[in-house]
Write a protein that holds these residues in place. Structure first.
Motif, PDB file in Angstrom:
ATOM      1  N   ALA A   1       0.011   4.761   0.351  1.00 28.80           N
ATOM      2  CA  ALA A   1      -0.760   5.645  -0.542  1.00 28.80           C
ATOM      3  C   ALA A   1      -2.065   6.377   0.008  1.00 28.80           C
ATOM      4  CB  ALA A   1      -1.748   4.027  -0.804  1.00 28.80           C
ATOM      5  N   GLY A   2      -1.900   7.416  -0.760  1.00 24.12           N
ATOM      6  CA  GLY A   2      -3.329   8.403  -0.482  1.00 24.12           C
ATOM      7  C   GLY A   2      -2.196  10.551   0.551  1.00 24.12           C
ATOM      8  N   LEU A   3      -1.231   9.584   1.037  1.00 23.40           N
ATOM      9  CA  LEU A   3      -0.039  10.520   1.917  1.00 23.40           C
ATOM     10  C   LEU A   3       0.318  11.485   1.191  1.00 23.40           C
ATOM     11  CD1 LEU A   3       0.588  11.551   4.536  1.00 23.40           C
ATOM     12  CD2 LEU A   3       2.879  10.268   4.404  1.00 23.40           C
ATOM     13  N   TYR A   4       0.536  11.258   0.044  1.00 27.06           N
ATOM     14  CA  TYR A   4       1.221  12.563  -0.855  1.00 27.06           C
ATOM     15  C   TYR A   4      -0.094  13.863  -1.602  1.00 27.06           C
ATOM     16  CZ  TYR A   4       4.614  14.755  -3.810  1.00 27.06           C
ATOM     17  OH  TYR A   4       5.296  15.842  -4.396  1.00 27.06           O
ATOM     18  N   ASP A   5      -1.541  12.950  -1.764  1.00 26.09           N
ATOM     19  CA  ASP A   5      -2.425  13.883  -2.177  1.00 26.09           C
ATOM     20  C   ASP A   5      -2.839  15.031  -0.654  1.00 26.09           C
ATOM     21  OD1 ASP A   5      -2.708  12.809  -4.757  1.00 26.09           O
ATOM     22  OD2 ASP A   5      -3.698  11.275  -4.228  1.00 26.09           O
ATOM     23  N   ASP A   6      -2.485  14.023   0.360  1.00 22.60           N
ATOM     24  CA  ASP A   6      -3.241  14.961   1.452  1.00 22.60           C
ATOM     25  C   ASP A   6      -2.272  15.542   1.455  1.00 22.60           C
ATOM     26  OD1 ASP A   6      -5.304  13.813   1.628  1.00 22.60           O
ATOM     27  OD2 ASP A   6      -4.143  12.426   2.893  1.00 22.60           O
TER      28      ASP A   6
ATOM     29  N   TYR B   1      19.031   6.247  12.881  1.00 30.53           N
ATOM     30  CA  TYR B   1      18.402   5.781  13.563  1.00 30.53           C
ATOM     31  C   TYR B   1      17.541   4.669  13.270  1.00 30.53           C
ATOM     32  CZ  TYR B   1      18.021  10.035  16.328  1.00 30.53           C
ATOM     33  OH  TYR B   1      18.213  11.494  16.918  1.00 30.53           O
ATOM     34  N   SER B   2      18.457   4.028  12.352  1.00 30.48           N
ATOM     35  CA  SER B   2      18.701   3.006  11.646  1.00 30.48           C
ATOM     36  C   SER B   2      16.729   2.455  11.316  1.00 30.48           C
ATOM     37  CB  SER B   2      18.887   1.761  12.809  1.00 30.48           C
ATOM     38  OG  SER B   2      20.276   1.682  13.081  1.00 30.48           O
ATOM     39  N   LEU B   3      17.062   3.409  10.097  1.00 31.60           N
ATOM     40  CA  LEU B   3      15.566   4.013   9.786  1.00 31.60           C
ATOM     41  C   LEU B   3      15.496   3.973   7.971  1.00 31.60           C
ATOM     42  CD1 LEU B   3      13.988   6.819  11.591  1.00 31.60           C
ATOM     43  CD2 LEU B   3      13.453   4.461  11.895  1.00 31.60           C
ATOM     44  N   ASP B   4      14.465   3.372   7.717  1.00 31.92           N
ATOM     45  CA  ASP B   4      14.859   3.424   6.035  1.00 31.92           C
ATOM     46  C   ASP B   4      14.153   4.750   5.974  1.00 31.92           C
ATOM     47  OD1 ASP B   4      13.717   3.270   3.080  1.00 31.92           O
ATOM     48  OD2 ASP B   4      14.285   1.591   3.106  1.00 31.92           O
ATOM     49  N   ILE B   5      14.700   5.972   4.906  1.00 31.51           N
ATOM     50  CA  ILE B   5      14.033   6.812   4.524  1.00 31.51           C
ATOM     51  C   ILE B   5      13.175   6.921   4.400  1.00 31.51           C
ATOM     52  CG2 ILE B   5      14.753   9.118   2.515  1.00 31.51           C
ATOM     53  CD1 ILE B   5      17.219   7.993   1.834  1.00 31.51           C
ATOM     54  N   GLN B   6      12.170   6.064   3.694  1.00 28.86           N
ATOM     55  CA  GLN B   6      10.597   6.616   3.301  1.00 28.86           C
ATOM     56  C   GLN B   6      10.153   6.629   4.270  1.00 28.86           C
ATOM     57  OE1 GLN B   6       9.673   3.038   0.761  1.00 28.86           O
ATOM     58  NE2 GLN B   6       9.439   1.652   2.558  1.00 28.86           N
ATOM     59  N   ASP B   7      10.513   5.744   5.798  1.00 29.02           N
ATOM     60  CA  ASP B   7      10.031   5.476   7.128  1.00 29.02           C
ATOM     61  C   ASP B   7      10.005   6.871   7.548  1.00 29.02           C
ATOM     62  OD1 ASP B   7       8.758   2.943   6.661  1.00 29.02           O
ATOM     63  OD2 ASP B   7      10.334   1.927   7.334  1.00 29.02           O
ATOM     64  N   ALA B   8      11.646   7.703   7.511  1.00 24.02           N
ATOM     65  CA  ALA B   8      11.906   8.766   7.778  1.00 24.02           C
ATOM     66  C   ALA B   8      10.758  10.158   7.402  1.00 24.02           C
ATOM     67  CB  ALA B   8      12.959   8.962   7.833  1.00 24.02           C
TER      68      ALA B   8
ATOM     69  N   ASP C   1       1.029  -1.263  -0.434  1.00 22.40           N
ATOM     70  CA  ASP C   1      -0.076   0.013  -0.023  1.00 22.40           C
ATOM     71  C   ASP C   1       0.737   1.421  -0.343  1.00 22.40           C
ATOM     72  OD1 ASP C   1       1.019  -0.186   2.503  1.00 22.40           O
ATOM     73  OD2 ASP C   1      -1.241   0.005   3.456  1.00 22.40           O
ATOM     74  N   ARG C   2       1.900   1.305  -0.790  1.00 20.80           N
ATOM     75  CA  ARG C   2       2.678   1.920  -0.453  1.00 20.80           C
ATOM     76  C   ARG C   2       2.540   2.821  -2.605  1.00 20.80           C
ATOM     77  NH1 ARG C   2       6.655   4.662   3.035  1.00 20.80           N
ATOM     78  NH2 ARG C   2       6.077   3.065   5.370  1.00 20.80           N
ATOM     79  N   GLU C   3       2.827   4.015  -2.690  1.00 17.08           N
ATOM     80  CA  GLU C   3       3.521   4.416  -4.105  1.00 17.08           C
ATOM     81  C   GLU C   3       4.442   5.099  -4.281  1.00 17.08           C
ATOM     82  OE1 GLU C   3      -0.107   7.050  -4.772  1.00 17.08           O
ATOM     83  OE2 GLU C   3       0.314   8.372  -3.104  1.00 17.08           O
ATOM     84  N   LYS C   4       5.287   5.115  -4.879  1.00 20.90           N
ATOM     85  CA  LYS C   4       6.207   6.045  -5.272  1.00 20.90           C
ATOM     86  C   LYS C   4       6.140   7.512  -5.422  1.00 20.90           C
ATOM     87  CE  LYS C   4      10.553   6.242  -8.547  1.00 20.90           C
ATOM     88  NZ  LYS C   4      11.227   5.559  -9.120  1.00 20.90           N
TER      89      LYS C   4
ATOM     90  N   GLU D   1      17.252  19.570  -6.126  1.00 19.47           N
ATOM     91  CA  GLU D   1      17.232  18.362  -6.473  1.00 19.47           C
ATOM     92  C   GLU D   1      16.071  17.315  -7.036  1.00 19.47           C
ATOM     93  OE1 GLU D   1      21.183  16.866  -6.966  1.00 19.47           O
ATOM     94  OE2 GLU D   1      22.093  18.809  -7.855  1.00 19.47           O
ATOM     95  N   SER D   2      15.784  16.222  -8.000  1.00 18.75           N
ATOM     96  CA  SER D   2      15.322  15.791  -7.835  1.00 18.75           C
ATOM     97  C   SER D   2      14.951  14.120  -6.764  1.00 18.75           C
ATOM     98  CB  SER D   2      15.238  14.477  -9.155  1.00 18.75           C
ATOM     99  OG  SER D   2      14.621  15.422 -10.346  1.00 18.75           O
ATOM    100  N   PHE D   3      13.793  13.831  -5.943  1.00 19.35           N
ATOM    101  CA  PHE D   3      14.185  13.589  -4.980  1.00 19.35           C
ATOM    102  C   PHE D   3      12.801  12.354  -5.009  1.00 19.35           C
ATOM    103  CE2 PHE D   3      12.397  12.263  -0.602  1.00 19.35           C
ATOM    104  CZ  PHE D   3      13.728  11.973  -0.343  1.00 19.35           C
ATOM    105  N   SER D   4      13.039  11.172  -4.382  1.00 21.02           N
ATOM    106  CA  SER D   4      11.255  10.188  -4.780  1.00 21.02           C
ATOM    107  C   SER D   4      12.079   9.471  -3.653  1.00 21.02           C
ATOM    108  CB  SER D   4      11.817   9.399  -6.401  1.00 21.02           C
ATOM    109  OG  SER D   4      12.949   8.471  -5.712  1.00 21.02           O
ATOM    110  N   THR D   5      11.509   8.891  -2.824  1.00 20.77           N
ATOM    111  CA  THR D   5      10.784   8.272  -2.442  1.00 20.77           C
ATOM    112  C   THR D   5       9.295   7.120  -2.420  1.00 20.77           C
ATOM    113  OG1 THR D   5      10.960   8.055   0.168  1.00 20.77           O
ATOM    114  CG2 THR D   5       9.847   9.653  -0.488  1.00 20.77           C
TER     115      THR D   5
END
Length: 391
Positions: free
Chosen positions: A70-75, A32-39, A9-12, A62-66
């Motif tokens: 789902a839906g968080l980026y729209d919010d 902090y032993s975190l994945d960047i997407q979680d941070a 349930d994630r989207e790029k 510059e371009s950055f993706s993670t």
């Protein structure tokens, strides 16, 4: 923009961040032993729930993706629109606020015992300098404070980074090891000026007097009661140890007193967990390298028995490997792997990036941060790999 995430349930999502902010995010997530997407998920969620805050500097974004739920980026975009700011500004504010709320552990008060990585092999030409420099860069890139010591009087490490060796008769590591200096060792350090390392990587340059180190330490031990020659390096570095998380020693190809002092420095100290400090041994996939390894292992065993020490073998690095060299190379690699202990941390091919970086007198991870060779240095250090492909 967004594209469906095929495995959950994630989207790029794709946006932009300033390079300095992106690098700081990468380092802090690793700390902090975190994945960047979680941070980033936490950063955006918190930012949306708490309005206000100063604008962020987005110069040079510059371009950055993670990947986000789902839906968080729209919010997130709706929140940006409601606050009258661009998506880039909103993301930069969210990341900046998360970084400020999660300070680097490296900012803790000084005084702890650093991990000590002794890069050694009495055989020359196996790549000790390249591996010492690359792993030190990987640690610093990941947010650790690192001291890289050019302990080899030949000074290859200093030369490769464009740092002048210390002339004879001047204050140096040798004078500190022999108790002949009342100056601060910090005055000798050179900080690598590169945003990637955030002023966390210091170099202690080589000195020409290092060719006389064994003799000078032996004379000092004979003249001064209570002077233990094996602890000479530790005494010299003790005043600055609290400034660092990791100390990496690029050793000379030697089995003399200087090597004993380096091995003693890398021993497991009282209360220190196993496999935090110790030796990393670069080897080649050839018979002569196995002979040299046996000689070094014998020296380590003798030192441990004589002084009742524990020295951990952190691993082997098979360097300059090329299977096209035939059965000697392939069978040697198989034998290194079959040892089991110490483990093979990495197999590094005979690649061009290190040679090119040396020609330009640049750190490898600065010259080619996304190369295979750079990622293998991170693998040795156990730090996150560079995302976004190889260059």
């Amino acid at each position: 923009m967004a594209s469906p995430y095929p495995q959950g349930d994630r989207e790029k999502v794709a946006s932009k961040l300033p390079p300095s902010l992106r690098q700081e995010l990468k380092i802090r997530a690793a700390e902090y032993s975190l994945d960047i997407q979680d941070a980033v998920t936490t950063a955006i969620t918190t930012w949306r729930e708490t309005p206000g805050g100063a604008p962020a500097d987005t110069t040079g974004a510059e371009s950055f993706s993670t990947w986000l739920p789902a839906g968080l980026y729209d919010d997130f975009k709706e929140t940006c629109t409601g606050r009258g700011i661009s998506y880039v500004q909103g993301l930069a504010q969210a990341v900046r606020r998360w970084l400020d709320a999660n300070p680097s552990p490296a900012d803790r008060p000084a005084g702890g015992i650093p991990e000590r990585k002794i890069i050694c092999n009495q055989k020359g030409g196996v790549g000790k300098t390249a591996i010492a420099a690359g792993t030190a860069q990987a640690y610093a890139e990941a947010g650790k404070r690192v001291l890289l010591v050019d302990y080899d009087p030949q000074g290859h490490l200093s030369d490769q980074l464009g740092i002048d060796q210390i002339e004879p008769g001047h204050d140096s590591l040798v004078s500190h090891m022999c108790g002949e200096s009342d100056q601060d060792l910090r005055d000798l350090l050179v900080t690598v000026d590169d945003e990637r390392y955030g002023k966390r990587l210091d170099i202690l340059p080589s000195c020409f007097d290092g060719f006389l180190l064994d003799a000078k330490v032996a004379i000092k031990a004979a003249q001064a009661r209570g002077y233990q020659k094996e602890s000479a390096l530790e005494r010299a570095l003790a005043p600055v140890e609290g400034d660092y998380d990791v100390v990496v020693i690029d050793c000379p190809p030697s089995l003399g007193i200087a090597m004993d002092a380096a091995l003693h420095y890398g021993r497991r100290r009282q209360g220190e967990p196993a496999m935090k400090s110790g030796v990393i041994i670069p080897v080649l996939a050839e018979d002569s390298s196995a002979t040299a390894y046996g000689m070094l292992a014998g020296q380590i065993q003798d030192l441990c028995l004589d002084l009742d020490l524990e020295i951990d073998y952190l691993g082997l690095v098979v360097n300059l490997y090329d299977s096209r060299r035939g059965v000697i190379a392939t069978s040697s690699l198989k034998q290194w792997r079959e040892l089991g202990e110490p483990p093979v941390l990495a197999v590094i091919g005979d690649l061009k990036e290190q040679r090119e970086a040396v020609r330009k007198q640049m750190p490898l991870l600065s010259y080619a941060p996304r190369s295979e060779q750079a990622d293998l240095m991170r693998q040795i250090a156990g730090t996150p790999r560079e995302k976004g492909g190889r260059a």
